[in-house]
Design a protein around this motif. Structure first.
Motif: not given
Length: 111
Positions: A20-24, A26-33
């Protein structure tokens, strides 16, 4: 958006969280895992080598400060705001993801 993944051991939590982190990302979302597992594998799933993952500095325990409210109840507060924590301790990994690793267990009963 905030997503938490939980379940019993071996149920695929890390795989789902990393995917989910990588998919979001790649969609341009800022992700904090955030990897809070005592057996941290999220870093490798997010594209780091085991050697790189072993070098990640975990979040220090003093980021949580214990206080007592007016009723005498114990409460925990962050010593820094979440953006400052991500900036200070986050590790940039592929796909627009920043990784935080929770404190590691020093010895049994210490967590």
């Amino acid at each position: 958006m905030k997503i938490a993944v939980s379940g019993k051991g071996g149920s695929g939590k890390t795989t789902i969280a990393g995917t989910l982190a990588r998919a979001f990302g790649r969609m341009g979302q800022r992700v904090l895992a955030i990897d809070a597992d005592s057996n941290p594998n999220l870093a490798t799933l997010l594209g780091m080598s085991r050697e790189e993952a072993a070098g990640i500095v975990p979040l220090p325990r003093d980021l949580l400060q214990e206080e007592t409210d007016a009723s005498g109840n114990r409460i925990l507060k962050l010593a820094m705001n979440p953006d400052a924590i991500a900036e200070a301790y986050g590790v940039k990994v592929p796909d627009n993801v920043t990784l935080l690793v929770g404190g590691k267990v020093d010895h049994a009963g210490s967590g």
